[in-house]
Design a protein around this motif. Structure first.
Motif, short mmCIF file in Angstrom:
data_model
loop_
_atom_site.label_atom_id
_atom_site.label_comp_id
_atom_site.label_asym_id
_atom_site.label_seq_id
_atom_site.Cartn_x
_atom_site.Cartn_y
_atom_site.Cartn_z
N GLY A 97 0.79 -1.22 0.00
CA GLY A 97 0.00 0.00 0.00
C GLY A 97 0.82 1.26 0.00
O GLY A 97 0.34 2.33 0.40
N VAL A 98 2.05 1.15 -0.44
CA VAL A 98 2.94 2.31 -0.48
C VAL A 98 3.16 2.74 -1.94
O VAL A 98 3.44 1.90 -2.81
CB VAL A 98 4.31 2.00 0.16
N THR A 99 2.97 4.03 -2.18
CA THR A 99 3.20 4.57 -3.52
C THR A 99 4.50 5.34 -3.53
O THR A 99 4.65 6.33 -2.80
CB THR A 99 2.04 5.49 -3.95
N LEU A 100 5.45 4.89 -4.33
CA LEU A 100 6.76 5.52 -4.38
C LEU A 100 7.10 5.94 -5.80
O LEU A 100 6.75 5.24 -6.77
CB LEU A 100 7.84 4.56 -3.88
N ASP A 101 7.77 7.06 -5.93
CA ASP A 101 8.36 7.37 -7.21
C ASP A 101 9.78 6.80 -7.22
O ASP A 101 10.30 6.39 -6.18
CB ASP A 101 8.38 8.88 -7.46
N PHE A 102 10.40 6.76 -8.35
CA PHE A 102 11.74 6.19 -8.44
C PHE A 102 12.51 6.86 -9.57
O PHE A 102 11.93 7.54 -10.42
CB PHE A 102 11.68 4.67 -8.66
N THR A 103 13.80 6.65 -9.55
CA THR A 103 14.64 7.16 -10.62
C THR A 103 15.63 6.08 -11.01
O THR A 103 15.84 5.12 -10.26
CB THR A 103 15.37 8.44 -10.20
N VAL A 104 16.22 6.22 -12.17
CA VAL A 104 17.05 5.14 -12.73
C VAL A 104 18.37 5.69 -13.26
O VAL A 104 18.41 6.79 -13.84
CB VAL A 104 16.31 4.40 -13.86
N THR A 105 19.40 4.91 -13.06
CA THR A 105 20.71 5.18 -13.66
C THR A 105 21.14 3.92 -14.40
O THR A 105 21.04 2.82 -13.86
CB THR A 105 21.76 5.53 -12.61
N GLU A 106 21.59 4.08 -15.64
CA GLU A 106 22.09 2.94 -16.41
C GLU A 106 23.50 3.26 -16.90
O GLU A 106 23.78 4.37 -17.37
CB GLU A 106 21.18 2.65 -17.60
N THR A 107 24.39 2.26 -16.78
CA THR A 107 25.80 2.48 -17.10
C THR A 107 26.36 1.33 -17.92
O THR A 107 26.12 0.16 -17.61
CB THR A 107 26.63 2.62 -15.82
N VAL A 108 27.10 1.68 -18.97
CA VAL A 108 27.82 0.68 -19.76
C VAL A 108 29.21 1.23 -20.09
O VAL A 108 29.41 2.44 -20.11
CB VAL A 108 27.09 0.35 -21.09
N PRO A 109 30.18 0.35 -20.33
CA PRO A 109 31.48 0.84 -20.83
C PRO A 109 31.33 1.29 -22.28
O PRO A 109 30.38 0.92 -22.97
CB PRO A 109 32.39 -0.38 -20.68
N ALA A 110 32.25 2.10 -22.74
CA ALA A 110 32.22 2.57 -24.13
C ALA A 110 33.65 2.75 -24.61
O ALA A 110 34.60 2.81 -23.82
CB ALA A 110 31.45 3.88 -24.23
N ARG A 111 33.80 2.81 -25.96
CA ARG A 111 35.13 2.93 -26.56
C ARG A 111 35.33 4.32 -27.17
O ARG A 111 34.37 4.99 -27.54
CB ARG A 111 35.31 1.91 -27.68
N VAL A 112 36.57 4.71 -27.24
CA VAL A 112 36.90 5.94 -27.96
C VAL A 112 36.77 5.66 -29.46
O VAL A 112 36.89 4.51 -29.90
CB VAL A 112 38.32 6.42 -27.64
N SER A 113 36.51 6.70 -30.22
CA SER A 113 36.36 6.55 -31.66
C SER A 113 37.10 7.67 -32.37
O SER A 113 37.11 8.81 -31.89
CB SER A 113 34.87 6.58 -32.04
N GLY A 114 37.74 7.34 -33.49
CA GLY A 114 38.47 8.36 -34.24
C GLY A 114 39.65 8.90 -33.46
O GLY A 114 40.45 8.15 -32.90
N ASP A 115 39.73 10.24 -33.39
CA ASP A 115 40.83 10.89 -32.68
C ASP A 115 40.57 11.04 -31.19
O ASP A 115 41.42 11.55 -30.46
CB ASP A 115 41.08 12.28 -33.29
N LEU A 116 39.40 10.62 -30.74
CA LEU A 116 39.07 10.75 -29.33
C LEU A 116 40.00 9.89 -28.48
O LEU A 116 40.39 8.79 -28.88
CB LEU A 116 37.61 10.30 -29.10
N LYS A 117 40.38 10.37 -27.32
CA LYS A 117 41.24 9.60 -26.43
C LYS A 117 40.76 9.70 -24.99
O LYS A 117 40.18 10.71 -24.58
CB LYS A 117 42.69 10.06 -26.54
N ALA A 118 41.01 8.63 -24.25
CA ALA A 118 40.60 8.59 -22.85
C ALA A 118 41.66 9.23 -21.97
O ALA A 118 42.84 9.27 -22.33
CB ALA A 118 40.36 7.14 -22.42
#
Length: 470
Positions: A97-118
């Protein structure tokens, strides 16, 4: 006027003792107000303030489960929470009987592309991007609250604008991203520039993003996911959910049987409102034998708040001890100074002369009380006012994140406690008259002679009387 002037002259005859008494009164009062305010704030922070804190509820893999996750093994993402897992908890919450709102975070690894560098500094070693999914972190926030609760650390925008989290918009922003100042500097990026990021599962699949803002962290990371912590958090790219989904990174928009680096680290955080509601939900889960083995229920917001109390706890502990010592030492010194001011041969002379002159013991007792009032009461008031107004800036320089002020209840406690202490000291000073014996009236050295001299005079007078009668 006689009593007032005599009291003032007595204080001026011992200026050093008078000044020292005033100084100790001032220091003890100020230090006590400041010390008790810090201790009171610490107590309130652990009770009343804690109870009204906004409490979030998160279900995440346990420490043991995180140890099974590897930043170089895409198959270990099977230990992540899934939408199916969270649905089970949401169902129980609704049944309660509890009404809650919620929020979400989603995370994945990613790669550099082209001239981009980490940005350098990762812990992935020489492992290839195919094995690790890349050195970048792509994190999507559903709402601003999700961004504020990021376990990579809170951050502030130093250039440009924050993300748009309008999930109801018919034309959502699906290209904007936030990058760290170090990442922007390493790649020469400015607000408005475009750059491409390759997905973790396929280096040939890229997505173009636009720098909407540049951020800097304002707190340390609390992340425990090895996939995330193995990467430099300066390589984190933040977007809203719409951008993440448009790039095909949300399982809800594609095949539900995705595996490997396509599986996002899903973090659903429920808003439990306050600490009491959070505890109630935890008990509800326990009755349903949840969380399942390998997962834990926690409140990131309450944990963060509790952690923020650690500096205050340390300061309050030291301040409490210091305040006790200050009161004890200061009280003893004040008592010693007050008694020293009303005892001694010179005061015996003064008392004797006054009594012989017709001054009552009551008036002398009132004079001694006034001496205490003159040298303590004004400086007590000054110390109290200085403590009330000076505690906040002084505490802010020592403890950040908590506002320490002298509450009205503390002020009244100090008023009555201080006045009571001063009154006790004044009464003790007045009691000096009760210990003055009449036979000392002519015992002190000085113009009054001595007892032996008086007895000789009386003997000679009696002898003369006897001769006259004969």
């Amino acid at each position: 006027m006689f009593v007032l002037s005599n009291a003032w002259r007595a204080l001026m005859r011992s200026k050093g003792r008078t000044a020292l008494t005033a100084l100790i009164t001032l220091v003890v009062t100020f230090g006590t107000v400041a010390g008790l305010a810090v201790v009171q704030e610490n107590t309130t922070a652990h009770t009343d303030d804690y109870d009204v804190q906004k409490a979030t509820l998160a279900v995440r893999p346990s420490t043991a489960s995180w140890k099974k996750v590897s930043p170089t093994d895409s198959a270990s993402t099977k230990h992540y929470m899934t939408w199916t897992d969270y649905t089970e908890y949401a169902t129980i919450i609704q049944q309660a009987g509890v009404t809650l709102d919620f929020t979400v975070t989603e995370t994945v690894p990613a790669r550099v592309s082209g001239d981009l560098k980490a940005v350098s500094g990762d812990k992935l070693g020489s492992a290839s991007d195919d094995k690790t999914g890349g050195q970048l972190i792509w994190r999507a926030f559903w709402t601003k609250d999700a961004a504020s609760a990021s376990d990579l650390g809170t951050f502030k925008i130093v250039s440009g604008k924050n993300l748009s989290y309008d999930n109801q918009s018919s034309d959502p922003d699906t290209t904007s991203a936030l990058v760290s100042s170090e990442f922007a500097k390493a790649n020469g990026l400015k607000v408005g520039d475009k750059f491409k990021v390759a997905t973790a599962s396929d280096a040939s699949t890229t997505y173009e993003l636009t720098v909407r803002g540049i951020y800097e962290y304002t707190a340390d990371s609390t992340a425990d996911n090895p996939v995330v912590t193995a990467r430099n958090r300066e390589n984190a790219i933040f977007t809203n959910y719409q951008t993440f989904a448009k790039a095909g990174l949300d399982p809800q928009t594609g095949d539900s049987s995705v595996s490997g680096w396509k599986v996002p680290d899903l973090n659903v955080v429920f808003n439990a409102t306050d600490a009491a509601s959070y505890k109630k939900l935890v008990n509800t889960f326990k009755k349903s034998k949840l969380p399942a083995s390998g997962y834990t229920v926690s409140s990131p917001s309450l944990e963060s708040y509790t952690k923020s109390l650690e500096p205050l706890d340390a300061v309050a502990g030291n301040v409490k001890t210091g305040t006790i010592v200050l009161l004890a030492v200061g009280g003893v010194l004040l008592l010693a100074l007050v008694l020293a001011g009303v005892w001694g041969p010179k005061r015996d002379d003064e008392i004797g002369m006054a009594l012989v002159s017709g001054v009552s013991r009551g008036r002398l007792g009132w004079q001694f009380m006034l001496e205490v009032f003159f040298v303590t009461l004004p400086f007590y008031v000054i110390g109290l006012v200085a403590g009330v107004f000076g505690t906040k800036p002084l505490a802010a320089a020592i403890v950040s994140g908590h506002e320490v002020t002298a509450s009205s209840s503390l002020i009244w406690q100090m008023v009555w406690g201080g006045l009571g202490t001063i009154l006790v000291l004044a009464i003790l000073a007045a009691l000096r008259l009760a210990f003055f014996r009449a036979d000392k009236l002519f015992a002190a050295d000085g113009d009054w002679g001595s007892v032996s001299e008086t007895e000789t005079i009386e003997s000679e007078s009696n002898h003369d009387d006897a001769e006259a009668q004969a």
